[in-house]
Design a protein around this motif. Structure first.
Motif, PDB file in Angstrom:
ATOM      1  N   GLY A 167       2.733   6.336  -2.038  1.00  0.00           N
ATOM      2  CA  GLY A 167       1.283   6.240  -0.781  1.00  0.00           C
ATOM      3  C   GLY A 167       1.211   4.889  -0.795  1.00  0.00           C
ATOM      4  O   GLY A 167       0.195   4.222   0.675  1.00  0.00           O
ATOM      5  N   LEU A 168       1.634   4.015  -1.856  1.00  0.00           N
ATOM      6  CA  LEU A 168       1.320   2.435  -1.287  1.00  0.00           C
ATOM      7  C   LEU A 168       1.511   1.606   0.043  1.00  0.00           C
ATOM      8  O   LEU A 168       0.882   0.523   0.674  1.00  0.00           O
ATOM      9  CB  LEU A 168       1.520   1.984  -2.825  1.00  0.00           C
ATOM     10  N   ASP A 169       3.175   2.110  -0.385  1.00  0.00           N
ATOM     11  CA  ASP A 169       3.703   1.120   0.763  1.00  0.00           C
ATOM     12  C   ASP A 169       3.215   1.538   2.670  1.00  0.00           C
ATOM     13  O   ASP A 169       3.332   1.381   3.375  1.00  0.00           O
ATOM     14  CB  ASP A 169       5.149   1.533   0.551  1.00  0.00           C
ATOM     15  N   GLN A 170       3.338   2.986   2.171  1.00  0.00           N
ATOM     16  CA  GLN A 170       2.513   3.937   3.652  1.00  0.00           C
ATOM     17  C   GLN A 170       1.957   3.791   4.044  1.00  0.00           C
ATOM     18  O   GLN A 170       0.931   3.192   5.219  1.00  0.00           O
ATOM     19  CB  GLN A 170       2.845   5.290   3.627  1.00  0.00           C
ATOM     20  N   TYR A 171       0.266   3.617   3.103  1.00  0.00           N
ATOM     21  CA  TYR A 171      -1.112   2.936   3.925  1.00  0.00           C
ATOM     22  C   TYR A 171      -1.532   1.280   3.460  1.00  0.00           C
ATOM     23  O   TYR A 171      -2.646   1.310   3.223  1.00  0.00           O
ATOM     24  CB  TYR A 171      -2.136   4.278   2.830  1.00  0.00           C
ATOM     25  N   ARG A 172      -0.465   0.855   2.891  1.00  0.00           N
ATOM     26  CA  ARG A 172      -1.431  -0.499   2.461  1.00  0.00           C
ATOM     27  C   ARG A 172      -1.908  -1.199   3.050  1.00  0.00           C
ATOM     28  O   ARG A 172      -3.014  -1.869   2.802  1.00  0.00           O
ATOM     29  CB  ARG A 172       0.238  -1.855   2.639  1.00  0.00           C
ATOM     30  N   ASN A 173      -1.828  -1.150   4.436  1.00  0.00           N
ATOM     31  CA  ASN A 173      -3.133  -1.589   5.441  1.00  0.00           C
ATOM     32  C   ASN A 173      -4.422  -1.061   5.397  1.00  0.00           C
ATOM     33  O   ASN A 173      -5.123  -2.197   5.252  1.00  0.00           O
ATOM     34  CB  ASN A 173      -2.741  -1.863   6.980  1.00  0.00           C
ATOM     35  N   ALA A 174      -4.234  -0.240   5.156  1.00  0.00           N
ATOM     36  CA  ALA A 174      -5.751   0.601   5.357  1.00  0.00           C
ATOM     37  C   ALA A 174      -6.430   0.095   3.546  1.00  0.00           C
ATOM     38  O   ALA A 174      -7.437   0.487   3.720  1.00  0.00           O
ATOM     39  CB  ALA A 174      -5.353   1.969   4.859  1.00  0.00           C
ATOM     40  N   LEU A 175      -5.417   0.316   2.499  1.00  0.00           N
ATOM     41  CA  LEU A 175      -5.894   0.248   1.258  1.00  0.00           C
ATOM     42  C   LEU A 175      -6.335  -1.510   1.153  1.00  0.00           C
ATOM     43  O   LEU A 175      -7.248  -1.862   0.551  1.00  0.00           O
ATOM     44  CB  LEU A 175      -5.248   0.053   0.536  1.00  0.00           C
ATOM     45  N   ASN A 176      -5.802  -2.561   2.495  1.00  0.00           N
ATOM     46  CA  ASN A 176      -6.299  -3.605   2.081  1.00  0.00           C
ATOM     47  C   ASN A 176      -7.358  -3.703   2.587  1.00  0.00           C
ATOM     48  O   ASN A 176      -8.545  -4.399   2.178  1.00  0.00           O
ATOM     49  CB  ASN A 176      -4.895  -5.292   2.371  1.00  0.00           C
ATOM     50  N   GLU A 177      -7.293  -3.043   3.872  1.00  0.00           N
ATOM     51  CA  GLU A 177      -8.879  -3.294   4.540  1.00  0.00           C
ATOM     52  C   GLU A 177     -10.005  -2.340   3.517  1.00  0.00           C
ATOM     53  O   GLU A 177     -11.213  -2.643   3.742  1.00  0.00           O
ATOM     54  CB  GLU A 177      -8.824  -2.138   6.068  1.00  0.00           C
ATOM     55  N   LEU A 178      -9.921  -1.914   2.677  1.00  0.00           N
ATOM     56  CA  LEU A 178     -10.746  -0.716   2.423  1.00  0.00           C
ATOM     57  C   LEU A 178     -11.767  -1.575   0.582  1.00  0.00           C
ATOM     58  O   LEU A 178     -12.461  -1.709   0.485  1.00  0.00           O
ATOM     59  CB  LEU A 178     -10.369   0.754   1.694  1.00  0.00           C
TER      60      LEU A 178
END
Length: 76
Positions: free
Chosen positions: A63-74
């Motif tokens: 999940g961290l790999d898949q959503y890394r960009n979104a998590l960074n933005e959040l």
């Protein structure tokens, strides 16, 4: 089931000698790897298997790999 055990000095470390009843519950013998999990409020759970934990870690990493960009933005 509540089983009493004492923390004892083992060489230069501390350890807990598990009574036979606890070993039977864990299906454990000498050399068996066990996993201690924080259960909150000053308690831990001892398990022989970590398959649930391994699965959780694997899914989290995916999940961290898949959503890394979104998590960074959040995180901003």
């Amino acid at each position: 089931m509540n089983i009493e055990a004492q923390i004892q000095k083992v060489g230069d470390s501390l350890g807990i000698i598990l009574p036979t009843e606890a070993l039977q519950q864990l299906n454990g013998k000498e050399g068996t790897t066990v996993y201690l999990t924080d259960s909150g409020e000053g308690s831990v759970t001892i398990n022989q298997s970590s398959s649930d934990l391994e699965q959780i870690v694997k899914l989290t990493e995916e999940g961290l790999d898949q959503y890394r960009n979104a998590l960074n933005e959040l995180a901003k």
